[in-house]
Design an enzyme around this catalytic site. Structure first.
Site, PDB file in Angstrom:
ATOM      1  N   GLY A 213       0.813  -1.334   0.059  1.00  0.00           N
ATOM      2  CA  GLY A 213      -0.026   0.117  -0.050  1.00  0.00           C
ATOM      3  C   GLY A 213       1.136   1.107  -0.020  1.00  0.00           C
ATOM      4  O   GLY A 213       1.770   1.378   0.782  1.00  0.00           O
ATOM      5  N   ALA A 214       0.481   2.030  -0.959  1.00  0.00           N
ATOM      6  CA  ALA A 214       1.194   3.271  -1.211  1.00  0.00           C
ATOM      7  C   ALA A 214       0.584   4.444  -0.771  1.00  0.00           C
ATOM      8  O   ALA A 214       0.522   5.614  -1.524  1.00  0.00           O
ATOM      9  CB  ALA A 214       2.249   3.407  -2.324  1.00  0.00           C
TER      10      ALA A 214
ATOM     11  N   ALA B 245       0.177   6.304   5.011  1.00  0.00           N
ATOM     12  CA  ALA B 245       0.786   5.280   5.908  1.00  0.00           C
ATOM     13  C   ALA B 245       1.812   4.461   5.390  1.00  0.00           C
ATOM     14  O   ALA B 245       2.863   4.421   5.966  1.00  0.00           O
ATOM     15  CB  ALA B 245      -0.357   4.348   6.507  1.00  0.00           C
TER      16      ALA B 245
ATOM     17  N   ARG C 119     -19.041  13.247  12.857  1.00  0.00           N
ATOM     18  CA  ARG C 119     -19.701  12.520  11.722  1.00  0.00           C
ATOM     19  C   ARG C 119     -20.908  11.705  11.953  1.00  0.00           C
ATOM     20  O   ARG C 119     -21.861  11.766  11.188  1.00  0.00           O
ATOM     21  CB  ARG C 119     -18.682  12.011  10.861  1.00  0.00           C
TER      22      ARG C 119
ATOM     23  N   SER D  78      -7.545  11.332  10.281  1.00  0.00           N
ATOM     24  CA  SER D  78      -7.148  10.061   9.400  1.00  0.00           C
ATOM     25  C   SER D  78      -5.549  10.690   8.605  1.00  0.00           C
ATOM     26  O   SER D  78      -4.729   9.828   9.000  1.00  0.00           O
ATOM     27  CB  SER D  78      -7.908  10.002   8.423  1.00  0.00           C
TER      28      SER D  78
END
Lengths: 306, 601
Positions: free
Chosen positions: B15-16, B19, B310, B416
């Protein structure tokens, strides 16, 4: 082999096996039976490095759709193996660039109702890059050019460890950092669009705005002007502004990056007053050689070089 | 069978997005041989779509802000289910991670004295989000990407990981996947792995997520035996586009409300004043006048209810629409046109302006937007140790949206992006240490690798199965209708049945063409992950018989005192099913617990 992107032109290396009559899909795919309602037709280039052809897909029209929506419906229906890149579908990632009716555009931001009605919409891959399959091209050229750039090298922060920059001073750089790397500016740049041989030493508009971004960065200490002159092919650009016209982010590539960059490079190399100034005044930026040594491409080629 | 290549690394990061990139920078800087493997081109990961900003208590706009207040806001926003240690580390370390981005070339918007400007967002007591207009995610991913490139991180683009394999001692040792352009298989042997694959949104029909968010990381961790935490907590972002239908689900940043936008129903009423929950009553404005004064004076006024967390806003919008007070296309109105000048709107929210203009033909400086809640973020995911990102599988680490714990039952906007930086770095540090201390060359059974590749190619061998697109569409309909914002036991049980049937259908899908850049086949290989994750979400949603944060149960509309003290853990059993266990929350130190009691000034 690059596909011909002109609407209606005879396909390059025509492969008959790829030519499926449009009507066939309507008959064979459930849910798409012709109901007499409005329809749209995409003429999509299908093929691989060995060649390909335009294939027409007639689909029911849906209000408010963008080209990518129709491509997705083609994938979900008649052509599940139709290759195209996309990610965000909101104009933010720059993945779905294609040549739509002969002009580069993001498929996710091009509304069907704003294209000429009643004729097929022609969708072809970006021509400047080698085809992988269908609408997907090998854009590794751009990543290679990115690795040849001597990276950002900031001056030390203030005594409290925090940098202070005024909004007005970061705004020039912020304009260039809006770039979503759709590579459409690279695609239309005639220096490489029709001259494969120039790619080896031409960074292209995308990288010119990156160089200019760093040139105008309030904190940066690398002097890249000599490198820009010698290695990026900046002088090959003759300011036709094709890149600026296709930029989906509205970045003034030519006026705010390429022309000022050309001026800076010329000043650095040929202006006698500037030359004298450099001899007399203390140098504040790192030299071309020092900067070049930082560029990752010269020390550690990576996977993308394949 | 296509060619099969093998690579050896110290650390492999899957995953790029934010994170993964931050983890890769850390391991590379520590001198480890690092591979970054991603499904798309570098720089296109879902982080690029983040808009509003990264929350960090730098105190540049409101000097009273500090990590303790940020910690408090995060814990309360997460309905007290967040891992307290993660919330603490996040609040303490975010400012330094933001300043670090600046040292790597990021250009954030500035205050008048030249520091990083911060903006208001829901659930945050102070203006706390470092941002660049409404394209902060782009700035972040580009900065991290350029730093990773400058360090010479090896990037394997358009490469999908199918499974993670362990050695005889149970340590993560190899990742098996394929190149999307060629369809050729590839194995990465490594001493440590970091999963940073992001979200799971593609199991829902309407989502803000991109095609990549199929829960690959969650699934390969679960299949490898990792504990999965709080899978029921899925965030529905309150403001997404609803029209045109094909743009449904595209995100409308919370920054619109942070910058003065107000939610209104069809009668023009600011309905959020009717939905202020007791938990937030003391810090929420009671009148429109107070709410409007707050934008200029946070000290003497309380936050507008439009900026409640939210989960609260999403539920309120849903109630208004159900009560028949919605907008023409089934949402509510988000109005900034009557509240701020066109110049201000275009400067602060340029991509919102552009997005509505292009896709809906609507000028947000003159007309209200129509918005509704759609799937946006996964609070649950892989259980990790707070300080290190270590999962329960030795050698396997996780960070970002794929990891769980930080956000509890509901994530605050802006938390996030800073989460990615703080815990991406920490996972990188811990993975480096693990790899450095692991002796010998990781080995896995060749036969296992072959089996994975063979199974992946099976859809080509079937000629009469249905299209993976049909199965995917039905999965999305199922999750949208039965495991949405408002849930009930009957519907969730129906969803489990439906998922069983979809499982069977997935085993029979067939695809045409060759493995080379074949989206139909790619989808067929994504489906098992989506189904596993959907099942874990549904199971946990049944088990948590209460309403809290991202879990709203029609049949249990109130929070339950006892369930408020536990997390839900699921883990794979040898027979292929998953056990589900209630685990007490880790005890919080008294000094941190005291911060939660404190009433705002």
């Amino acid at each position: 082999m690059s596909p011909d992107t002109t609407a209606g032109a005879s396909p390059v290396n025509q492969d008959v096996s790829l030519q499926v009559p449009a009507q066939a899909h309507l008959e064979t795919h459930p849910g798409l039976s012709p109901d007499g309602g409005p329809s749209v037709t995409l003429s999509i280039w299908r093929g691989d490095p060995g060649g390909g052809a335009f294939v027409e897909y007639q689909m029911p029209a849906i209000e408010g759709e963008v080209v990518l929506d129709v491509v997705h419906r083609v994938q979900a229906g008649p052509a599940p193996d139709l290759a195209c890149r996309w990610n965000c579908k909101a104009g933010k990632c720059g993945s779905c660039s294609a040549e739509i009716n002969g002009k580069p555009g993001l498929m996710c931001m091009t509304r069907m109702d704003q294209l000429p009605q009643g004729v097929p919409v022609v969708v072809a891959p970006l021509r400047t890059f080698p085809v992988i399959r269908d609408l997907v091209t090998d854009v590794s050229f751009n990543y290679t050019m990115a690795r040849q750039l001597p990276p950002f090298a900031p001056r030390p922060a203030g005594p409290d460890g925090i940098y202070r920059m005024m909004q007005i001073d970061v705004e020039r750089g912020q304009e260039f950092r809006k770039c979503i790397e759709c590579f459409m500016c690279q695609d239309v740049c005639h220096v490489i669009r029709d001259h494969e041989e120039n790619k080896a030493f031409y960074a292209g508009p995308r990288m010119f705005i990156r160089y200019m971004e760093l040139e105008s960065h309030p904190l940066d200490t690398n002097d890249r002007r000599e490198l820009i002159r010698r290695r990026t092919g900046l002088s090959l650009c003759n300011i036709t502004k094709c890149c600026t016209e296709v930029c989906p982010e509205g970045i003034h590539i030519t006026d705010n990056a390429i022309i000022p960059l050309k001026e800076r490079v010329v000043d650095a190399s040929y202006d006698p007053v500037a030359w004298l100034g450099r001899k007399i005044l203390r140098r504040t930026k790192r030299s071309a050689a020092e900067a070049a040594a930082d560029a990752p491409a010269f020390s550690s080629p990576t996977r993308e070089d394949r | 069978m296509p060619d099969h290549e093998t690579h050896d690394f110290d650390v492999v990061i899957i995953g790029a997005g934010g994170a993964g990139l931050r983890a890769a920078i850390e391991t590379k800087e520590r001198g480890l041989r690092t591979a970054l493997v991603c499904k798309s081109l570098l720089g296109k990961a879902h982080t690029v779509m983040a808009e509003g900003g990264a929350a960090a208590a730098m105190g540049n706009v409101w000097p009273d802000d500090n990590w303790q207040v940020h910690f408090r806001d995060t814990m309360r926003g997460g309905k007290l289910l967040s891992n307290w240690r993660m919330a603490q580390l996040h609040a303490q370390e975010s400012p330094e991670r933001i300043y670090e981005l600046e040292r790597w070339g990021a250009l954030f918007d500035r205050t008048s004295d030249g520091r990083i400007l911060q903006r208001d967002f829901g659930g945050h007591r102070y203006a706390r989000l470092a941002h660049v207009g409404d394209r902060t995610g782009l700035e972040m991913i580009r900065t991290l990407q350029q730093q990773a490139v400058a360090l010479g991180v090896e990037v394997f683009m358009e490469c999908k990981v199918l499974r993670l394999l362990k050695d005889a001692d149970g340590r993560a040792s190899a990742a098996v996947g394929y190149w999307r352009p060629s369809g050729d298989f590839v194995t990465f042997n490594a001493k440590a792995f970091v999963i940073a694959t992001g979200g799971i949104g593609k199991s829902w029909l309407f989502t803000t997520n991109s095609w990549e968010c199929t829960g690959d990381g969650d699934a390969i961790a679960a299949w490898a035996g990792a504990d999965m935490l709080d899978m029921e907590f899925v965030q529905f972002h309150p403001t997404c586009m609803v029209w045109p239908m094909t743009a449904r689900g595209i995100l409308v940043t919370e920054g619109v409300r942070g910058d003065g936008g107000a939610l209104r129903n069809a009668e023009g009423r600011r309905f959020m004043f009717d939905y202020i929950p007791p938990m937030f009553a003391s810090e929420t404005a009671a009148t429109e006048e107070e709410a409007d004064r707050w934008y200029d004076d946070h000290t003497n006024n309380r936050r507008p209810p439009d900026l409640l967390p939210r989960d609260e806003v999403a539920r309120s919008i849903n109630s208004e629409v159900k009560a028949g007070r919605g907008s023409p296309h089934g949402g509510v109105f988000l109005d900034i046109a009557t509240r701020r000048s066109p110049e201000y709107i275009r400067r602060r929210l340029p991509s919102m302006y552009h997005q509505f203009k292009e896709l809906a033909g609507l000028d947000i400086t003159t007309d209200p937007m129509e918005v509704a809640p759609f799937q946006h973020y996964m609070m649950g995911g892989i259980w990790v140790e707070a300080d290190t990102g270590a999962t329960t599988v030795p050698g396997l680490f996780a960070a970002g949206e794929a990891a769980a714990g930080m956000h509890g039952a509901n994530r605050l906007g802006g938390n996030s992006l800073s989460d990615l930086l703080v815990f991406g770095r920490r996972a990188g540090m811990a993975a480096s240490d693990f790899a450095g201390g692991r002796l010998g060359t990781p080995t896995v059974e060749e036969a296992e690798v072959d089996q994975i590749c063979k199974a992946a190619l099976e859809p080509f061998g079937r000629d009469s199965g249905e299209s993976p697109y049909n199965v995917h569409r039905d999965l999305q309909e199922t999750m949208q209708q039965l495991v949405g914002l408002i849930r009930s036991e009957t519907e969730l049980v129906r969803a489990l049945d439906a998922l069983d049937k979809l499982d069977e259908r997935t085993k029979k899908v067939s695809v045409t063409g060759t493995p080379a850049y074949n989206p139909g086949w790619n989808l067929a290989t994504d489906l098992p992950a989506m189904l596993t994750v959907s099942r874990l979400v549904t199971r946990a949603a049944i088990e948590r018989r209460e309403s809290r944060g991202g879990q709203t149960r029609d049949d249990y509309p109130k929070p339950d005192l006892e369930l408020g003290k536990v997390n839900l853990i699921q883990r794979l059993r040898p027979d292929g099913t998953y056990e589900l266990e209630q685990v007490p929350l880790p005890p919080m130190p008294a000094e941190l617990a005291a911060l939660l009691e404190e009433e705002p000034k």
